[in-house]
Design a protein around this motif. Structure first.
Motif, PDB file in Angstrom:
ATOM      1  N   PRO A 104       0.685  -1.086   0.008  1.00  0.00           N
ATOM      2  CA  PRO A 104      -0.207   0.011  -0.005  1.00  0.00           C
ATOM      3  C   PRO A 104       0.976   1.221   0.047  1.00  0.00           C
ATOM      4  O   PRO A 104       0.493   2.395  -0.710  1.00  0.00           O
ATOM      5  CB  PRO A 104      -1.014  -0.226   1.339  1.00  0.00           C
ATOM      6  N   TYR A 110      -2.589  -8.923   7.512  1.00  0.00           N
ATOM      7  CA  TYR A 110      -3.784  -9.359   6.714  1.00  0.00           C
ATOM      8  C   TYR A 110      -5.308  -8.729   6.927  1.00  0.00           C
ATOM      9  O   TYR A 110      -5.841  -8.451   6.051  1.00  0.00           O
ATOM     10  CB  TYR A 110      -3.538 -10.872   7.255  1.00  0.00           C
ATOM     11  N   ALA A 146      -5.235  -5.174   5.492  1.00  0.00           N
ATOM     12  CA  ALA A 146      -4.591  -4.964   3.990  1.00  0.00           C
ATOM     13  C   ALA A 146      -5.928  -4.317   3.014  1.00  0.00           C
ATOM     14  O   ALA A 146      -5.392  -3.489   2.317  1.00  0.00           O
ATOM     15  CB  ALA A 146      -4.285  -6.370   3.496  1.00  0.00           C
ATOM     16  N   GLY A 147      -6.902  -4.585   3.402  1.00  0.00           N
ATOM     17  CA  GLY A 147      -8.141  -3.923   2.542  1.00  0.00           C
ATOM     18  C   GLY A 147      -8.593  -2.639   2.919  1.00  0.00           C
ATOM     19  O   GLY A 147      -9.534  -1.953   2.410  1.00  0.00           O
ATOM     20  N   THR A 155      -0.506 -11.921  -1.961  1.00  0.00           N
ATOM     21  CA  THR A 155      -1.003 -12.313  -3.356  1.00  0.00           C
ATOM     22  C   THR A 155       0.308 -12.401  -4.050  1.00  0.00           C
ATOM     23  O   THR A 155       1.192 -11.856  -3.801  1.00  0.00           O
ATOM     24  CB  THR A 155      -2.213 -11.480  -3.692  1.00  0.00           C
ATOM     25  N   SER A 157       2.158  -9.100  -4.596  1.00  0.00           N
ATOM     26  CA  SER A 157       2.742  -8.263  -3.442  1.00  0.00           C
ATOM     27  C   SER A 157       4.096  -7.862  -3.717  1.00  0.00           C
ATOM     28  O   SER A 157       4.998  -8.589  -4.280  1.00  0.00           O
ATOM     29  CB  SER A 157       2.820  -9.031  -2.156  1.00  0.00           C
TER      30      SER A 157
END
Length: 536
Positions: free
Chosen positions: A35, A155, A158-159, A359, A362
């Motif tokens: 990110p 984890y 992450a979103g 993923t 990454s």
């Protein structure tokens, strides 16, 4: 009074929370890098600089932290480092540019390095001989738990929008809890007396701590006086062999080996992070249970021997089943896989965290060789992989299945051996062998070589593979471990079951027996309640 019964759990919480903070701060960048790259448009060199800034801050702390620890005391050094960490976390959480990110990471690296040194020394001085080993080893366990915790939060966040800000911010939580525990602990053996605690009389250290000036200057570390030169040889030898056995770089191939066994796609990264992390936790807990029974020397010998055998086995297997190299620009930097910090790393003090679940897209950036840094970065749509993975294709050939599993076993044994030996024991021995007046500076001096050696090993990894190949690189690490085994056998004494003053007296002999301390019975350890007059 209840205080004596609380001294042990408070020391345990300080050690565990200190290690947890170190491990979390060390590994959190692995989930925040993607990110950050998207938000700030970081190039490969900028990502490398961002990751390496933590190492530079830690190296600076190891150079100046010893003076701070000896001058202001262990407790004040830990509290001060936690304040610095809070400032670094604030800088990272509110960062709006790369400059603020670099500043925050450097400040955080300085804080965790200073705290790791002061924490190991403080706990070793407060604890008696029968608890000192397990309490200092608890710091290593905290590092591993902190790494796993960072993976879990990475984890989960992450979103989330600007999730990386929360990832960095959470590092302050264990540091604040550690500071709270410290408020109820004495500042040292003198403070313990003032608190009317039941403490171990460690050869009159409480009296020595009250002296106005230190007995030793920094240059005494290299002189024959009181065998200080011999102590420095032991300390430097342990931290250098801890790094030169290649532990930070061997784990770079964790995902490759898991994929070779047959775990394809993202599952291999999950197993590499969670699986190896669980192995490290189990091995560290085993070391905690044995360090005050089997002894420091026995664990170092056993761990180093297993490391030599396992990494050599890994090299031999890779002759038959080549692991093709193809480092990409956006792979995880070797500089984040710090080990042997006391905390630790590994890690410091004693830890090389594997990859978190990610993923295929990454960005995980390696420390690149000079020739590779001149190459243009890959396109954003190009998939990248962490470790030097075999070409995409069908599942492993059945005839090689046994060798693949042998490589996996070697990897597990190597991780376990490090976590039993060098990982926790190096920093325990360093906190025991030096006189109290110079312990902080001596510990920091050895720690600076730990960080410098880690930087050298990480930066030379790809060039070494290019020069002699992966298999010979692993075999070279195995040969180094054999030399480390000889060093431990010849120079590292047993210190279990002895007070710090007794260890100091033994080291003042120019040629100390290799097994001193083996025959000391725990029944001979004497405790005494210090009486404090009403006037005090």
């Amino acid at each position: 009074m209840g205080r004596p019964s609380l001294l042990l759990p408070l020391c345990a919480s300080v050690s565990l929370l200190g290690g947890l903070t170190f491990g979390y701060e060390l590994a959190v960048i692995s989930g925040a890098l993607l990110p950050l790259q998207l938000d700030f448009g970081l190039s490969c060199s900028q990502q490398e600089l961002l990751v390496g800034s933590l190492l530079l801050g830690a190296l600076l702390a190891s150079l100046v932290g010893g003076c701070l620890i000896d001058r202001y005391g262990r407790k004040q050094a830990i509290l001060g480092s936690n304040l610095v960490l809070l400032a670094g976390s604030l800088s990272l959480g509110l960062a709006g540019s790369l400059a603020w990110l670099l500043l925050g990471r450097s400040v955080a690296g300085f804080a965790i390095s200073l705290s790791s040194m002061a924490c190991c020394i403080h706990v070793s001085e407060l604890a008696g001989p029968r608890q000192r080993g397990v309490l200092v080893a608890l710091y290593e366990a905290g590092i591993t738990v902190g790494v796993l915790l960072s993976y879990a939060l990475n984890y989960a966040l992450a979103g989330a929008p600007s999730g990386w800000r929360h990832m960095f911010g959470w590092a302050a939580a264990p540091a604040l809890l550690q500071s709270l525990s410290l408020l109820f602990l004495p500042a040292g053996t003198v403070g313990a007396a003032a608190h009317k605690d039941l403490i171990l009389l460690q050869g009159g250290e409480a009296t020595k701590l009250d002296l106005g000036r230190p007995r030793y200057a920094f240059v005494d570390l290299f002189r024959a006086r009181d065998n200080m030169r011999g102590r420095t040889i032991v300390g430097l030898g342990l931290v250098l062999f801890q790094q030169l056995t290649g532990q930070p770089n061997v784990l770079a191939y964790a995902s490759t080996i898991f994929r070779a066994v047959g775990f394809q796609g993202g599952s291999s990264a999950v197993l590499a992070s969670v699986g190896l992390g669980a192995v490290k936790v189990a091995a560290t807990l085993t070391a905690m249970g044995l360090v005050d029974r089997a002894g420091r020397r026995a664990l170092l010998l056993a761990g180093c021997a297993l490391m030599a055998l396992s990494v050599s086995g890994l090299g031999l297997v890779s002759f038959a089943v080549p692991l093709h190299s193809g480092p990409a620009c956006l792979a995880m930097p070797n500089a984040t896989r710090l080990s042997g910090l006391p905390g630790d790393s590994s890690l410091p003090r004693g830890l090389a965290p594997p990859l978190p679940p990610t993923t295929d897209q990454s960005p995980r950036q390696p420390v690149l060789s000079t020739s590779e840094k001149t190459r243009p970065p890959p396109r954003a749509e190009d998939p990248t992989v962490l470790s030097l993975t075999p070409p995409a294709g069908p599942s492993p050939v059945p005839k090689h299945a046994l060798l693949h599993w042998a490589a996996l076993v070697c990897m597990m044994v190597f991780v376990s051996a490090f976590s039993i030996g060098f990982g926790p024991v190096t920093w325990l021995v360093l906190s025991e062998i030096y006189p109290v007046e110079i312990r902080g500076r001596a510990f920091a001096f050895c720690n600076s070589f730990n960080w410098a050696a880690n930087l050298f090993i990480s930066l030379s990894f790809l060039d070494l593979i290019g020069a002699i190949g992966l298999s010979w690189t692993f075999l070279l690490y195995g040969l180094t471990a054999v030399f480390g085994l000889g060093f431990i056998y010849l120079f590292v004494p047993e210190t279990k079951g002895q007070s710090l003053a007794d260890i100091d007296q033994q080291f003042q002999k120019k040629w100390f027996p290799l097994s001193f301390g083996h025959r000391q019975s725990s029944a001979g350890v004497q405790y005494s309640r210090i009486e404090i007059s009403a006037a005090s």
